[in-house]
Motif scaffolding. Structure first.
Motif, mmCIF file in Angstrom:
data_model
loop_
_atom_site.group_PDB
_atom_site.id
_atom_site.type_symbol
_atom_site.label_atom_id
_atom_site.label_comp_id
_atom_site.label_asym_id
_atom_site.label_seq_id
_atom_site.Cartn_x
_atom_site.Cartn_y
_atom_site.Cartn_z
ATOM 1 N N ALA A 1 -34.923 -33.375 -12.389
ATOM 2 C CA ALA A 1 -34.833 -33.328 -10.929
ATOM 3 C C ALA A 1 -34.730 -31.871 -10.466
ATOM 4 O O ALA A 1 -35.310 -31.486 -9.442
ATOM 5 N N ASP B 1 -18.450 -32.451 -7.856
ATOM 6 C CA ASP B 1 -18.603 -33.630 -8.708
ATOM 7 C C ASP B 1 -20.030 -34.190 -8.699
ATOM 8 O O ASP B 1 -20.313 -35.168 -9.401
ATOM 9 N N VAL B 2 -20.907 -33.591 -7.929
ATOM 10 C CA VAL B 2 -22.292 -34.079 -7.884
ATOM 11 C C VAL B 2 -23.167 -33.232 -8.804
ATOM 12 O O VAL B 2 -23.164 -32.007 -8.717
ATOM 13 N N ARG B 3 -23.887 -33.910 -9.711
ATOM 14 C CA ARG B 3 -24.762 -33.189 -10.622
ATOM 15 C C ARG B 3 -26.223 -33.498 -10.340
ATOM 16 O O ARG B 3 -26.550 -34.431 -9.611
ATOM 17 N N VAL B 4 -27.095 -32.696 -10.929
ATOM 18 C CA VAL B 4 -28.531 -32.892 -10.769
ATOM 19 C C VAL B 4 -29.176 -32.991 -12.148
ATOM 20 O O VAL B 4 -28.974 -32.116 -12.987
ATOM 21 N N ALA B 5 -29.936 -34.059 -12.359
ATOM 22 C CA ALA B 5 -30.631 -34.227 -13.638
ATOM 23 C C ALA B 5 -31.588 -33.057 -13.845
ATOM 24 O O ALA B 5 -32.118 -32.490 -12.892
ATOM 25 N N GLU C 1 -24.465 -24.694 -5.608
ATOM 26 C CA GLU C 1 -23.584 -24.246 -4.535
ATOM 27 C C GLU C 1 -23.661 -25.118 -3.304
ATOM 28 O O GLU C 1 -22.738 -25.149 -2.486
ATOM 29 N N MET C 2 -24.766 -25.843 -3.161
ATOM 30 C CA MET C 2 -24.911 -26.677 -1.983
ATOM 31 C C MET C 2 -24.161 -27.985 -2.122
ATOM 32 O O MET C 2 -23.941 -28.696 -1.145
ATOM 33 N N LEU C 3 -23.848 -28.332 -3.348
ATOM 34 C CA LEU C 3 -23.313 -29.663 -3.600
ATOM 35 C C LEU C 3 -21.818 -29.621 -3.894
ATOM 36 O O LEU C 3 -21.307 -28.618 -4.387
ATOM 37 N N ILE D 1 -28.686 -24.400 -5.980
ATOM 38 C CA ILE D 1 -28.605 -25.842 -5.762
ATOM 39 C C ILE D 1 -27.187 -26.339 -6.005
ATOM 40 O O ILE D 1 -26.646 -27.147 -5.246
#
Lengths: 156, 102
Positions: A39, A32-36, A27-29, A25
């Protein structure tokens, strides 16, 4: 849709490895974008749900064709039925490549050794032909339910 | 591609993930379902590829929702929102509605 727990077998055993999925996940972003964290967990649950959905439908396709083993072609049909027809080309390419890789080994020597190995150009041509077939099947087949895009102008 | 509307999916996003998907685990999940019998050798590969496309799509949709709400962190709410806006993800409605909000 949850099947009953099978005695001696926990459904929790059948999940996707968290560390691997987290890495994927990420690697797809963009960096600077994080995932809670919850989530992340939800994403993994959605994946399992997706696998169950596609498996069930593939199984039905397989049964309708009165076959006993679920083949990749059944998966393709299932994807179309479920509204994921846009995945067909890449899924087709993925398992054909896998099949080709396994086949190349067994083609060396034996009754197929009379030039059955394909050059890269021939492989590409073959791949284009397969894509065309898959596309034709997709376009000429049963009506695929309208899919919403990200901005969603279509109400479900 | 057959579709005329630009959709944010793995196919046209050009996203290339380096980590390999766990095909063996996908097979195990498939066969955890009692109704699923025999599976051809290439079948888990097919399902895994579909899974890869699916999760890429879902993650991107979540990211779009987060971006729209002005944050760089994807939350459960963003996923919920994205899922309810996407017909393709109708099958996830029950799953997300049983999830506690942040």
């Amino acid at each position: 849709m949850d099947p009953m727990d099978i005695v001696g077998k926990s459904k929790e055993d059948a999940s996707l490895p968290k560390a691997t999925m987290t890495k994927i996940i990420k690697e797809m972003l963009p960096p600077d974008v994080r995932v809670a964290r919850d989530a992340q967990d939800l994403l993994i649950e959605c994946c399992v749900e997706f696998i169950n959905l596609v498996s069930s439908e593939s199984n039905e396709v397989c049964n309708r064709e009165e076959k006993r083993t679920i083949a990749p072609e059944h998966v393709l049909k299932a994807l179309e039925v479920l509204g994921f027809g846009e995945y067909i080309e890449e899924v087709y390419a993925a398992y054909e490549q896998h099949k080709h890789e396994t086949m190349q080994d067994s083609l060396k020597g034996g009754k197929w050794s009379n030039g059955a190995e394909m050059t890269e150009e021939a492989l590409l041509a073959e791949q284009q032909r397969m894509f065309a077939e898959a596309r034709a099947r997709m376009n000429g087949g049963a009506a695929v339910p309208k899919q919403a895009d990200v901005d969603s102008n279509v109400e479900s | 591609m057959a579709s005329s509307q630009p959709k944010l999916t793995a196919i046209n996003s050009g996203i290339d993930v380096k980590t390999t998907f766990p095909t063996a685990r996908v097979k195990r999940i498939m066969q955890a379902d009692e109704d699923i019998g025999k599976v051809a050798i290439a079948t888990p590969t097919a399902v895994t590829m579909a899974l890869q496309l699916f999760i890429t799509s879902l993650v991107l949709i979540g990211a779009a929702e987060a971006h729209e709400s002005g944050t760089n962190k994807i939350t459960v709410d963003h996923l919920k929102q994205g899922i309810s806006n996407t017909t393709q993800f109708d099958f996830l409605h029950d799953l997300v509605n049983n999830t506690k909000d942040d």
